[in-house]
Design a protein around this motif. Structure first.
Motif, short mmCIF file in Angstrom:
data_model
loop_
_atom_site.label_atom_id
_atom_site.label_comp_id
_atom_site.label_asym_id
_atom_site.label_seq_id
_atom_site.Cartn_x
_atom_site.Cartn_y
_atom_site.Cartn_z
N ASN A 77 0.83 -1.21 0.00
CA ASN A 77 0.00 0.00 0.00
C ASN A 77 0.86 1.26 0.00
OD1 ASN A 77 -2.17 -1.71 0.12
ND2 ASN A 77 -2.92 -1.01 2.10
N THR A 78 1.91 1.23 -0.76
CA THR A 78 2.88 2.32 -0.72
C THR A 78 3.28 2.75 -2.13
OG1 THR A 78 3.75 1.53 1.38
CG2 THR A 78 5.14 3.04 0.14
N VAL A 79 3.40 4.07 -2.30
CA VAL A 79 3.93 4.64 -3.53
C VAL A 79 5.22 5.38 -3.17
CG1 VAL A 79 2.53 6.74 -3.33
CG2 VAL A 79 3.41 6.05 -5.57
N TYR A 80 6.17 5.35 -4.09
CA TYR A 80 7.48 5.92 -3.85
C TYR A 80 7.80 6.98 -4.91
CZ TYR A 80 7.90 1.52 -1.28
OH TYR A 80 7.69 0.46 -0.43
N LEU A 81 8.69 7.88 -4.52
CA LEU A 81 9.23 8.83 -5.49
C LEU A 81 10.74 8.91 -5.26
CD1 LEU A 81 8.47 10.85 -7.77
CD2 LEU A 81 8.57 12.65 -6.02
N GLN A 82 11.50 8.34 -6.16
CA GLN A 82 12.95 8.43 -6.11
C GLN A 82 13.37 9.69 -6.84
OE1 GLN A 82 15.31 6.38 -4.62
NE2 GLN A 82 16.75 7.99 -5.21
N MET A 83 14.06 10.57 -6.13
CA MET A 83 14.45 11.86 -6.68
C MET A 83 15.97 11.93 -6.74
SD MET A 83 11.72 14.35 -4.75
CE MET A 83 12.50 14.15 -3.15
N ASN A 84 16.50 12.03 -7.93
CA ASN A 84 17.95 12.12 -8.15
C ASN A 84 18.31 13.47 -8.77
OD1 ASN A 84 18.21 9.42 -7.27
ND2 ASN A 84 17.95 8.65 -9.35
N SER A 85 19.57 13.80 -8.72
CA SER A 85 20.07 15.05 -9.31
C SER A 85 19.23 16.24 -8.88
CB SER A 85 20.09 14.94 -10.85
OG SER A 85 20.88 13.85 -11.27
N LEU A 86 18.98 16.32 -7.61
CA LEU A 86 18.08 17.37 -7.09
C LEU A 86 18.68 18.75 -7.30
CD1 LEU A 86 16.85 15.49 -3.95
CD2 LEU A 86 15.36 16.52 -5.67
N LYS A 87 17.78 19.69 -7.56
CA LYS A 87 18.14 21.08 -7.81
C LYS A 87 17.46 21.98 -6.79
CE LYS A 87 18.01 20.14 -12.80
NZ LYS A 87 17.39 20.55 -14.10
N PRO A 88 18.00 23.16 -6.54
CA PRO A 88 17.34 24.08 -5.60
C PRO A 88 15.88 24.35 -5.96
CG PRO A 88 19.55 24.84 -6.05
CD PRO A 88 19.31 23.69 -6.98
N GLU A 89 15.57 24.37 -7.25
CA GLU A 89 14.18 24.62 -7.66
C GLU A 89 13.24 23.46 -7.38
OE1 GLU A 89 16.97 25.00 -9.51
OE2 GLU A 89 16.64 24.43 -11.61
N ASP A 90 13.78 22.32 -6.91
CA ASP A 90 12.92 21.22 -6.48
C ASP A 90 12.43 21.41 -5.05
OD1 ASP A 90 15.18 19.03 -8.20
OD2 ASP A 90 13.18 19.65 -8.87
N THR A 91 12.91 22.45 -4.38
CA THR A 91 12.48 22.73 -3.01
C THR A 91 10.99 23.01 -2.97
OG1 THR A 91 14.65 23.59 -2.36
CG2 THR A 91 12.73 24.33 -1.08
N ALA A 92 10.27 22.26 -2.15
CA ALA A 92 8.81 22.38 -2.07
C ALA A 92 8.30 21.42 -1.01
CB ALA A 92 8.18 22.05 -3.42
N VAL A 93 7.02 21.55 -0.71
CA VAL A 93 6.32 20.53 0.05
C VAL A 93 5.75 19.53 -0.96
CG1 VAL A 93 4.46 20.00 1.65
CG2 VAL A 93 5.75 22.13 1.90
#
Length: 116
Positions: A77-93
């Motif tokens: 019952n789980t969904v995932y989000l793998q986030m790579n190469s993060l950028k400052p503009e990815d900052t958010a809730v």
């Protein structure tokens, strides 16, 4: 009662990675399309990634294509989000969303901050 609980957010340096999780309860998880959205200060909420009920269809927002990967485990019952190469503009809730033709549920959100 339906609950979506996100986890995995935090502070990361540019170029780093994070893996978000969203565990659902109170619903038949495999019957729901799952999405991740995000909202930065002063901006509208935007779609980050979508995955169909059986994982057969996946879509990404243009700004994250090639860097983020959405997946789901219907047994957990789980969904995932793998986030790579993060950028400052990815900052958010980042928010988890579960939707079918009748209902639309949201988690409380998890903060992701990309900064050196």
């Amino acid at each position: 009662q339906v609950h979506l609980v996100e986890s995995g957010g935090g502070l990361v340096q540019p170029g780093g990675s994070l893996r978000l999780s969203c565990e659902a309860s109170g619903l038949t998880f495999s019957s729901y399309e799952m999405s991740w959205y995000r909202q930065a200060p002063g901006k509208e909420r935007e779609l980050v990634a979508f995955i169909y009920r059986n994982g057969g269809s996946i879509k990404y927002g243009d700004s994250v294509k090639g860097r983020f990967t959405i997946s789901r485990d219907n047994a957990k019952n789980t969904v995932y989000l793998q986030m790579n190469s993060l950028k400052p503009e990815d900052t958010a809730v980042y928010y988890c969303n579960a939707a079918d033709r009748w209902y639309d549920f949201w988690g409380q959100g998890t903060q992701v901050t990309v900064s050196s």
